[in-house]
Enzyme design. Structure first.
Site, PDB file in Angstrom:
ATOM      1  N   CYS A  63       0.839  -1.197   0.000  1.00  0.00           N
ATOM      2  CA  CYS A  63       0.000   0.000   0.000  1.00  0.00           C
ATOM      3  C   CYS A  63       0.880   1.255   0.000  1.00  0.00           C
ATOM      4  O   CYS A  63       1.832   1.354   0.776  1.00  0.00           O
ATOM      5  CB  CYS A  63      -0.900   0.000   1.231  1.00  0.00           C
ATOM      6  SG  CYS A  63      -1.992   1.442   1.319  1.00  0.00           S
ATOM      7  N   CYS A  67       0.632   4.909   6.804  1.00  0.00           N
ATOM      8  CA  CYS A  67       0.024   4.770   8.125  1.00  0.00           C
ATOM      9  C   CYS A  67       1.006   4.081   9.074  1.00  0.00           C
ATOM     10  O   CYS A  67       1.469   2.967   8.806  1.00  0.00           O
ATOM     11  CB  CYS A  67      -1.272   3.976   8.036  1.00  0.00           C
ATOM     12  SG  CYS A  67      -2.444   4.627   6.812  1.00  0.00           S
ATOM     13  N   CYS A  70       0.508   0.364  10.261  1.00  0.00           N
ATOM     14  CA  CYS A  70       0.083  -0.661   9.310  1.00  0.00           C
ATOM     15  C   CYS A  70       1.248  -1.442   8.694  1.00  0.00           C
ATOM     16  O   CYS A  70       2.099  -0.861   8.009  1.00  0.00           O
ATOM     17  CB  CYS A  70      -0.756  -0.025   8.209  1.00  0.00           C
ATOM     18  SG  CYS A  70      -1.452  -1.265   7.076  1.00  0.00           S
ATOM     19  N   CYS A 108     -16.287  -9.345   5.659  1.00  0.00           N
ATOM     20  CA  CYS A 108     -15.615  -8.104   5.304  1.00  0.00           C
ATOM     21  C   CYS A 108     -14.360  -8.417   4.493  1.00  0.00           C
ATOM     22  O   CYS A 108     -13.629  -9.357   4.817  1.00  0.00           O
ATOM     23  CB  CYS A 108     -15.242  -7.326   6.566  1.00  0.00           C
ATOM     24  SG  CYS A 108     -16.624  -7.089   7.705  1.00  0.00           S
ATOM     25  N   CYS A 140     -19.093  -6.199   3.564  1.00  0.00           N
ATOM     26  CA  CYS A 140     -18.404  -4.948   3.829  1.00  0.00           C
ATOM     27  C   CYS A 140     -17.060  -4.995   3.117  1.00  0.00           C
ATOM     28  O   CYS A 140     -16.427  -6.055   3.055  1.00  0.00           O
ATOM     29  CB  CYS A 140     -18.211  -4.772   5.335  1.00  0.00           C
ATOM     30  SG  CYS A 140     -17.338  -3.251   5.816  1.00  0.00           S
ATOM     31  N   CYS A 200     -19.019   2.113   7.965  1.00  0.00           N
ATOM     32  CA  CYS A 200     -18.286   1.424   9.018  1.00  0.00           C
ATOM     33  C   CYS A 200     -17.042   2.257   9.259  1.00  0.00           C
ATOM     34  O   CYS A 200     -16.132   2.291   8.421  1.00  0.00           O
ATOM     35  CB  CYS A 200     -17.926   0.009   8.586  1.00  0.00           C
ATOM     36  SG  CYS A 200     -16.980  -0.916   9.826  1.00  0.00           S
ATOM     37  N   ARG A 272     -17.936  -2.307  17.329  1.00  0.00           N
ATOM     38  CA  ARG A 272     -17.242  -3.559  17.007  1.00  0.00           C
ATOM     39  C   ARG A 272     -15.906  -3.639  17.752  1.00  0.00           C
ATOM     40  O   ARG A 272     -15.023  -2.812  17.558  1.00  0.00           O
ATOM     41  CB  ARG A 272     -17.009  -3.668  15.498  1.00  0.00           C
ATOM     42  CG  ARG A 272     -18.308  -3.636  14.711  1.00  0.00           C
ATOM     43  CD  ARG A 272     -18.121  -3.936  13.227  1.00  0.00           C
ATOM     44  NE  ARG A 272     -19.390  -3.784  12.532  1.00  0.00           N
ATOM     45  CZ  ARG A 272     -20.342  -4.724  12.483  1.00  0.00           C
ATOM     46  NH1 ARG A 272     -20.134  -5.889  13.068  1.00  0.00           N
ATOM     47  NH2 ARG A 272     -21.470  -4.505  11.843  1.00  0.00           N
TER      48      ARG A 272
END
Length: 331
Positions: A63, A67, A70, A108, A140, A200, A272
């Site tokens: 990616c 972040c 991550c 998801c 999702c 979400c 969640r």
């Protein structure tokens, strides 16, 4: 409104929360906080229903975002992670069917993209959504930023919800992410909402943020009208090779406080209990449920980080179930 205080009663849907109000909720005595949150939870939800969702990384690693938490970021070269291409829809749907058989009713799918691009890969994701819905599961996805026509395609495919977390409050955000602005995230959420797809959207605690930053996140979420249908509360899972690898794990009771505060500020949302659950004991998880969490992600992996083992979850749900008189008798 409360007749004694002149303030809105607990459980009222509000969009005008102030950060200082939320901090005051968060910092009250723990048992008082949990008690108030549980009362609100019972007003808006079945306290005995804990939804099980399953989360699968359908495209892993590489990616371009940075972040700090991550392991899938291409910026964090010290992470030991294999990059994988987008999975075949048939393989994804086979895993969705297994998740349903194991008790999940929401599936998801996450792809490590900065933004959705039209083409064969997006077509494949749309096919995954259609297939998951055909299995009778909620669907999702989290795919990064997307445009209006892409959101419309996902809506047509029957997508239940789009996950796009804000991660933290706006004042702390640029210490965690620099490749995408807070406004970029808000714009994506607006695009999703305009397409008629459920939101979400939640965040992560334990990244070095202050309580005011956690409250700032909840203030932004509560300012949305309507509130996000689904709010994941994640505890940081430090991963070797990421900038946050040396962060200490959050105290489980701090996570309980965040869940309870989220329940008070977002009364009708599904809260969640997400990443970091594997590090909680059974009792801490039950406290989170008492405080207002009403969903978990099941399965031994959440995208690329470890999750609670299936046998541990079996014991957890057994503890929550009604006890027979024979079970209650001492040996």
């Amino acid at each position: 409104m409360s007749a004694t205080t002149g303030t809105p009663a607990d459980g009222a849907i509000r969009h005008d929360w102030r950060t200082d109000e939320i901090v005051a909720l968060h910092d009250q005595p723990l048992l008082e906080l949990i008690g108030r949150a549980n009362a609100v939870h019972r007003r808006h939800h079945d306290p005995n229903r804990i939804q099980r969702a399953s989360l699968l990384s359908v495209k892993t690693g590489g990616c371009p975002e940075d972040c700090a938490y991550c392991p899938q970021s291409a910026h964090h070269r010290g992470v030991d992670l294999t990059r994988d291409r987008l999975m075949d829809p048939a393989v994804v749907l086979a895993q969705a069917a297994r998740a349903k058989a194991a008790g999940a009713d929401r599936f998801c799918m996450g792809a490590a993209w900065r933004q959705v691009r039209d083409g064969a890969e997006f077509d494949a994701v749309v096919a995954m959504v259609e297939g998951v819905r055909a299995l009778g599961l909620e669907a999702c996805v989290t795919l990064g930023m997307l445009k209006a026509h892409q959101a419309a395609r996902l809506a047509e495919a029957g997508l239940t919800a789009y996950n796009h977390n804000l991660d933290t409050g706006p004042d702390f955000y640029d210490r965690i992410v620099t490749t995408r602005t807070y406004q970029d995230r808000l714009d994506t959420l607006a695009t999703v909402r305009e397409a008629g797809i459920g939101l979400c959207c939640g965040g992560i605690v334990g990244m070095g943020e202050a309580v005011t930053d956690r409250a700032g996140l909840l203030r932004v979420l509560a300012g949305m009208a309507p509130h996000p249908e689904s709010v994941p509360i994640n505890a940081l899972v430090p991963v070797e090779g990421t900038p946050l690898a040396r962060r200490p794990r959050i105290d489980p009771l701090d996570l309980v406080r965040m869940v309870a505060t989220a329940r008070l500020v977002l009364p009708a949302s599904i809260v969640r209990l997400s990443a970091g659950r594997a590090q909680l004991g059974r009792e801490a998880q039950i406290l989170c449920f008492l405080a207002g969490a009403n969903s978990i992600f099941a399965g031994d992996t959440l995208l690329t980080t470890p999750n609670a083992e299936p046998d541990e979850d079996a014991l957890l749900f057994a503890a929550l179930a009604p006890r027979s008189r024979a079970e209650a008798m001492p040996a």
